[in-house]
Structures are given as structure tokens and as C-alpha cells.
Design a protein around this motif. Structure first.
Motif, mmCIF file in Angstrom:
data_model
loop_
_atom_site.group_PDB
_atom_site.id
_atom_site.type_symbol
_atom_site.label_atom_id
_atom_site.label_comp_id
_atom_site.label_asym_id
_atom_site.label_seq_id
_atom_site.Cartn_x
_atom_site.Cartn_y
_atom_site.Cartn_z
ATOM 1 N N PRO B 144 -59.802 3.456 85.022
ATOM 2 C CA PRO B 144 -59.923 4.916 84.867
ATOM 3 C C PRO B 144 -58.933 5.647 85.782
ATOM 4 O O PRO B 144 -58.738 5.261 86.938
ATOM 5 N N GLY B 145 -58.294 6.667 85.232
ATOM 6 C CA GLY B 145 -57.373 7.478 86.041
ATOM 7 C C GLY B 145 -55.971 6.920 86.135
ATOM 8 O O GLY B 145 -55.089 7.557 86.717
ATOM 9 N N TYR B 146 -55.734 5.737 85.587
ATOM 10 C CA TYR B 146 -54.401 5.109 85.652
ATOM 11 C C TYR B 146 -54.013 4.591 84.269
ATOM 12 O O TYR B 146 -54.880 4.275 83.454
ATOM 13 N N ILE B 147 -52.708 4.508 84.034
ATOM 14 C CA ILE B 147 -52.222 3.937 82.768
ATOM 15 C C ILE B 147 -51.349 2.723 83.088
ATOM 16 O O ILE B 147 -50.314 2.850 83.752
ATOM 17 N N ASN B 148 -51.795 1.548 82.659
ATOM 18 C CA ASN B 148 -51.002 0.325 82.824
ATOM 19 C C ASN B 148 -50.143 0.135 81.582
ATOM 20 O O ASN B 148 -50.667 0.150 80.458
ATOM 21 N N LYS B 149 -48.847 -0.027 81.777
ATOM 22 C CA LYS B 149 -47.941 -0.205 80.627
ATOM 23 C C LYS B 149 -47.618 -1.701 80.484
ATOM 24 O O LYS B 149 -47.014 -2.303 81.369
ATOM 25 N N LEU B 150 -48.035 -2.247 79.359
ATOM 26 C CA LEU B 150 -47.821 -3.670 79.075
ATOM 27 C C LEU B 150 -46.853 -3.795 77.904
ATOM 28 O O LEU B 150 -47.103 -3.253 76.827
ATOM 29 N N ARG B 151 -45.746 -4.498 78.129
ATOM 30 C CA ARG B 151 -44.775 -4.694 77.044
ATOM 31 C C ARG B 151 -44.826 -6.133 76.542
ATOM 32 O O ARG B 151 -44.916 -7.066 77.346
ATOM 33 N N TRP B 152 -44.754 -6.286 75.231
ATOM 34 C CA TRP B 152 -44.796 -7.641 74.654
ATOM 35 C C TRP B 152 -44.052 -7.665 73.320
ATOM 36 O O TRP B 152 -44.019 -6.663 72.619
ATOM 37 N N LYS B 153 -43.459 -8.823 73.029
ATOM 38 C CA LYS B 153 -42.799 -9.013 71.727
ATOM 39 C C LYS B 153 -43.574 -10.111 70.999
ATOM 40 O O LYS B 153 -43.610 -11.256 71.476
ATOM 41 N N PHE B 154 -44.191 -9.768 69.888
ATOM 42 C CA PHE B 154 -44.972 -10.748 69.111
ATOM 43 C C PHE B 154 -44.036 -11.449 68.135
ATOM 44 O O PHE B 154 -43.402 -10.786 67.313
ATOM 45 N N THR B 155 -43.949 -12.763 68.244
ATOM 46 C CA THR B 155 -43.053 -13.502 67.344
ATOM 47 C C THR B 155 -43.791 -14.004 66.106
ATOM 48 O O THR B 155 -43.174 -14.328 65.103
ATOM 49 N N GLU B 156 -45.118 -14.116 66.217
ATOM 50 C CA GLU B 156 -45.920 -14.625 65.092
ATOM 51 C C GLU B 156 -46.688 -13.476 64.437
ATOM 52 O O GLU B 156 -47.510 -12.841 65.104
#
Lengths: 478, 182
Positions: B144-156
Motif C-alpha cells: 500500500p502507498g507504493y508502486i513496484n514496477k516489474l518488467r518481463w518479456k513472455f516468450t511462451e
């Protein structure tokens, strides 16, 4: 020389710890059997049990370690028994409060009680303040005890002597016994983390009593929570090692371990690194400053190296090609070092950020901490219990290795943690009352883990009954 | 071989080696004529040097692979907003706040960098992505109160499940969602 009053309070601690340990293992078995669908309990009951199981296990082995060093330090110093009695009374009170909040009040926010979960009340409204107050009572008891012991150490030695700094020169004026060095390092860590727990509780209560006028920062609260939780768990283990350094050579009829420059350096490094390793609990919080994440991995790697490498090597030198008079207590120390190192490897793998992304909060986490606790730290404290029980009475001292008990302990303990490791590697989440549908076919891992825990429990009961009669004897001695 | 399996095998091999070493040391204590360890100081020196070197090598190999640096230089093809709350995941291509609660089915392209902006509307949650083989692919926390930025490239391509990996209360193990990669 331990006084009769010290023997009695130490005996009281041992019996209390062992009884609570057996109950807490039964809680653990209940959870594994529920995950394995062998029994069925409600999620609320599961998480109440989970909350109590975690806190009880951390708590009892912390006080076991403190009781052990209190007893052993009486060889070098005079420490008032009254602080141990005070700690015992408040510990019992704190445990009753925590268990009541969980089992009567249905509080189930986990041992981490991560902010703001305790305020999202899904239990009796009084359970949250009772739980937090119970923690405060325990914190006060252990803080007074730890400060009391450290104060007595510092009355005899200067702070630099307790940390063994004179060993960095060629002719040290005085030798710091390893027990003093490791106890000091551990007590400093415990005091710092208990103070952080005070800050955490003050912040919780500030919000609780503010009626919405004040709210805490979740990231800060998470950092403090893990600083407290991670540090106390590790310092507890180091208390167990303090007993090992003092007793293992003695029981094995070999010259005592000595503090040298590298032993002093190792434990000073441990003091620094262990206070920053907790950052690895927040790897998956990407908003945490990047520097802290890097420190987390660096400190996790190098917190493990000095203490573990020095201890493992010292034990190897003690045993390798030397005739050892093996008994239950020194084989427990020996096996404990092995379990601690193996658990440490599991921890190191998880503390690597690039692995953590696929292991964090899977069963790999309980796998590694159960390894270095159940097969490491617990064995260090049990070794002390067995040795001190002989010190309590004139009953015959057991000699030789009780092969049956040790076989059950090793089979049950390592079998139990292996099921966690397999589950973690198969991505099964931790803290799930029931496995999600995609893991239904793996619920046998939980059941089998539970049965291995039963085997482990049987060995613990054997050890308990081995020492119980001797522990009770001290109350009839004059 | 999958990363999960490699980690497990590595751990098991090291653990068995440690057990074997302890067994050898234990057995050596049963001799008649004790000689002790020869040149322990020299052995200790090399033991420490080797251990420290291994740790330093592991640090230098693994740190650059940390998720914080992955796809940092790429522009995401899609941004997906995730808001967790007891015991659901809200997902949308538009920002989700307490004043603007919305959720929609998510479909993202394969082989493109996707950015998940993850937060929570109440307590701490986990946001863990599992593939259709029930393998944990990647994760971050929902705080809560924070934004975690997660980057990913899905190959399947396929259906991916989302599970909560941070204990969040009585319904924790039932909290889940999914999205599609095409």
C-alpha cells in the motif's frame, strides 16, 4: 560455579522450553497434515496456529540461548539469578497473552504481523492490542535480561576486550574467552533488534490510539519488522554457538577453544554484517533503494562466511584424526554444525537476488530456516541441555552415542526439510493453508513432511525424557 | 534444464558433499593413534581464500542478473496496472486508485517487454506470475502507498496465473487471477 538457584531457574527454563517445543512441533505437524489433506482445519485456525508456531519457536530458542550463556558465564562472572527469574515470569505472561490473542481472539496476522495487517481486523477486536502488548511484555523481559548479562560482562572486561580487539596485536595482554566474545556480539545484536521492536510497537500503538489521525509508512514498517525478526533469529543461533565454543572441546576431553586474531575478526565481522543482511527480505520490494538491495546480498554472503567458516574449521580441527569421547551432547554439537552449514547454503541460494525472484515466499524459505534451526540451533541448545542436566544431578552420565535417537533425529529432521526444499523448487507458495489447484498433485510432499516431523518429534521426546529426571532432581537438592 | 531444477540440484549436491565431509571427519575420530590435522593454519588459510573467492565470483555473476536491471533500457510495449486487495487482484490498462477502481481482462503480446505497475489498496500482498506448468516465472510485492514496477518479456504464449505470495489474511491461499499472453 553455578549456584543452586541458578541451577533451578535454568532447569525451569529447560523444562518449559522443551514442553513448548513439543507443542509447537505438533502445531507444525498439524499444518503440514492440513496442507496434505490428511486432516481439515479452517484457514483461520491454520493461520492462528501458524502465527503461534513461528513466534513460539523463535521465542523458546532465544530464551534457551540466553539461559545457556547465563549459566555458562557464571564460570567467569557473577550474574544475578533474579534477572533470569524476572525474564521467566514475564516470558510466561507474554506467551499466555500471545496464545490467548491467537486461540481465543483468533488473531492470525503471522509472526511477521506485517503492517497494516494487524489493523485490518478479521478477529476479535481486542486481539490486536493483546497481541502487540504480549510482544511488548516479551520485549521488556528479554531486554532486561540481555542488558543485565551484558552489564555484568562489561563490569569485568572493557568493551574492546569483550570484542577481542587486543588479539589483533602480537602479544595480547589478556585473552578473551570465546564465550565472552560470542556472547557479547550476540547480546549487542539482540539488544539492538529488541530496541527496534520497541520502535515498531510504539509506531503500531501510535496509529492504533490516533483514531485515524496518524498512519505509518508501510515500507519503513516492513524494514523495521524484518530487521527485528531476521536479526533475533540469527543472534539466537549465535547464542547456541557460544555454548558450542565453551563446551564442545570440554565434553570431548580436548583443549579449550581459544580466541585468536582470526576468531576475533570473524565475530566482529559477523556483528556488522548480520545487522544489514535483513535487507534480503525486501528484495521483491522494488521501491526499496537499490543500494540497500545490493547491501542485502553482500551482507548475506559475508555474514555467513566468517562465523560459519571459522566455527566449521575449528570443529573439524578438534575432531579430525583425534580420539573423541563421543556422547549425546557433543554429537549434537557436531551434527548441529552440519545442519547449520547446510541450512546456510539454502539461505545463501535464496539470498541471491536473481534466485530470490523465483524462490521468495515459496517453500524454499521455510526449508532453509527450518534446516539451520531444527537441525542446527536446536541441536546446539539440546547439547547444552544434556550437558547441564548432568551438572544438575549425581545420576550416571550417559556415554556413547545413542544411535537410535540420533538416527531418528537425522532421518526425521532432514526428511522433513527435504520435503520443503522439493516444494520450494517446484514453486509451491509458503503460508498457504491449502495448496492451490495447480499443486494438488503435490500435496503428498506436505503429508510426507509431516510424517518425517513425527519421527523428529519422537527423537526429541527421547532426549527430553533423558534429561527430565536430572532436571527435576535439582529441585530436591539442598 | 529449468532454473528451479538447477538450483535444487546444486543445493542437493553441495549438501550431500557436506554430509560426506562430516562423515569422514567423524569416522577419523575413531582411530587408535591420534595425529590431528596436519598444518591446520595453512589449510585454514586456503579454506578461507577459496570460500571468499567463490563468494566474490558468485556475487559478480549474479548481481547483474538482478530483476532491477532487467529490461531497464527497453520501453515497455504495454503497461498493466495491478491493484491487490483482500482477496482479489484488480488489473487494468489504466491506473487503479481507491477513487477509480476498475478491472478488465488482460491480454498482452508475447516477446515484448511488459511493465506491471503493482500496488495494494489495503495490506501487503504478493504478485507472483506462474506459467501453465505451475512454475513461478517472476514476482514482486504489492505494498500500500507504493508502486513496484516489474518488467518481463513472455516468450511462451498461453494463460498465466497470478498468486499472492505475501501472507495477507484468512483468504490468502484463495487469492488469484490470470491473464493471457498471445
Amino acid at each position: 560455579m553455578a549456584s543452586i538457584s541458578l541451577k533451578r531457574i535454568t532447569s525451569t527454563w529447560i523444562i518449559t522450553v522443551m514442553v513448548l517445543f513439543v507443542i509447537a512441533i505438533l502445531f507444525g505437524i498439524t499444518m503440514r497434515f492440513n496442507q496434505g489433506k490428511l486432516i481439515q482445519i479452517s484457514p483461520t485456525s491454520f493461520y492462528s496456529i501458524m502465527t503461534v508456531h513461528g513466534l513460539t519457536m523463535i521465542g523458546i530458542w532465544s530464551v534457551a540461548g540466553l539461559a545457556a550463556i547465563h549459566y555458562l558465564l557464571s564460570r567467569y562472572l557473577s550474574i544475578p539469578t533474579s534477572i533470569s527469574v524476572f525474564a521467566f515470569i514475564f516470558t510466561v505472561l507474554g506467551v499466555v497473552m500471545l496464545w490467548s490473542s491467537a486461540f481465543i481472539g483468533e488473531f492470525h496476522a503471522g509472526w511477521t504481523f506485517l503492517y497494516p495487517l494487524p489493523f485490518k481486523v478479521a478477529w476479535k477486536s481486542w486481539a490486536t492490542p493483546l497481541f502487540l502488548s504480549g510482544l511488548a511484555v516479551l520485549g521488556v523481559a528479554w531486554l532486561v535480561w540481555s542488558v543485565g548479562i551484558l552489564y555484568q560482562i562489561l563490569k569485568k572486561y572493557t568493551i574492546t576486550q569483550t570484542l577481542g580487539w587486543q588479539h589483533f596485536s602480537t602479544n595480547p595482554s589478556i585473552e578473551t574467552p570465546p564465550l565472552i566474545l560470542i556472547s557479547t556480539v550476540s547480546l549487542i545484536g539482540i539488544i539492538v533488534c529488541l530496541l527496534s521492536a520497541v520502535v515498531l510497537l510504539v509506531l503500531f500503538f501510535a496509529e492504533y490510539f490516533s483514531n485515524g489521525a496518524y498512519s505509518n509508512d508501510p515500507l519503513l514498517m516492513k524494514n523495521i519488522t524484518y530487521f527485528f525478526g531476521h536479526t533475533i533469529a540469527n543472534e539466537t543461533l549465535y547464542l547456541g554457538l557460544a555454548s558450542l565454543y565453551e563446551l564442545m572441546p570440554e565434553i570431548s576431553k580436548k583443549p579449550k577453544f581459544k580466541t585468536t586474531w582470526y576468531v576475533a575478526l570473524a565475530w566482529n565481522c559477523t556483528l556488522v554484517f548480520i545487522l544489514t543482511a535483513f535487507f534480503h527480505h525486501l528484495y521483491m520490494d522494488f521501491v526499496q533503494p537499490l543500494g540497500f538491495q545490493m547491501i542485502g546480498q553482500l551482507a548475506s554472503y559475508f555474514a555467513s562466511l566468517p562465523a560459519a567458516a571459522v566455527t566449521a574449521f575449528s570443529v573439524a580441527v578438534l575432531v579430525y584424526k583425534n580420539q573423541i569421547r563421543w556422547s549425546l551432547s557433543n554429537i549434537l554439537f557436531f551434527l548441529g554444525v552440519m545442519g547449520w552449514i547446510i541450512g546456510g547454503i539454502g539461505a545463501l541460494i535464496d539470498a541471491t537476488i536473481s534466485n530470490n525472484i523465483i524462490l521468495h515466499n515459496t517453500l524454499w524459505v521455510p526449508a532453509h530456516f527450518h534446516t539451520y534451526n531444527a537441525m542446527g540451533n536446536v541441536l546446539f541448545s539440546l547439547a547444552f541441555f544434556v550437558w547441564v542436566a548432568n551438572d544438575f544431578s549425581d545420576l550416571p552420565v550417559d556415554s556413547g552415542i545413542p544411535k537410535f535417537i540420533i538416527s531418528l533425529l537425522v532421518l526425521g529432521g532432514f526428511g522433513f526439510v527435504l520435503m520443503f526444499y522439493l516444494g520450494g523448487a517446484m514453486s509451491i507458495p509458503r503460508r498457504f493453508a491449502l495448496y492451490p489447484p495447480e499443486f494438488n498433485n503435490l500435496s503428498w510432499l506436505a503429508t510426507l513432511g509431516g510424517w518425517f516431523a513425527v519421527v523428529y518429534l519422537i527423537s526429541i521426546l527421547f532426549i527430553f525424557f533423558t534429561i527430565l529426571k536430572k532436571c527435576l532432581k535439582v529441585f530436591s537438592a539442598s | 534444464m529449468k532454473e528451479h531444477t538447477l538450483i535444487l540440484l546444486l543445493f542437493l549436491v553441495i549438501s550431500i558433499a557436506i554430509m560426506g565431509l562430516f562423515l569422514v571427519i567423524f569416522q577419523s575420530s575413531k582411530i587408535e593413534n591420534e595425529t590431528g590435522m596436519q598444518n591446520p593454519k595453512k589449510k585454514r588459510f586456503f579454506f578461507f581464500i577459496i570460500l571468499a573467492s567463490i563468494l566474490l565470483v558468485l556475487l559478480s555473476i549474479t548481481i547483474p542478473k538482478s530483476p532491477y536491471f532487467q529490461y531497464a533500457d527497453n520501453s515497455p510495449a504495454k503497461v498493466v496496472y495491478i491493484a491487490a486487495q483482500q482477496y482479489v487482484f484488480l488489473s487494468s490498462f489504466q491506473a487503479i486508485t481507491l477513487d477509480n477502481i476498475n478491472t478488465e481482462a488482460i491480454e498482452v503480446p508475447a516477446n515484448e517487454v511488459i511493465e506491471f505497475r503493482v500496488t495494494s489498496l489495503d495490506v501487503n500482498h504478493g504478485f507472483a506470475i506462474y506459467n501453465d506448468k505451475a512454475e513461478l516465472v517472476t514476482q514482486t510485492q504489492a505494498m500500500p502507498g507504493y508502486i513496484n514496477k516489474l518488467r518481463w518479456k513472455f516468450t511462451e504464449p498461453g494463460k498465466y496465473n497470478i498468486l499472492c505470495l505475501e501472507f495477507c489474511g484468512g483468504g490468502h491461499s484463495f487469492m488469484r487471477s490470470s491473464f493471457t499472453v498471445k
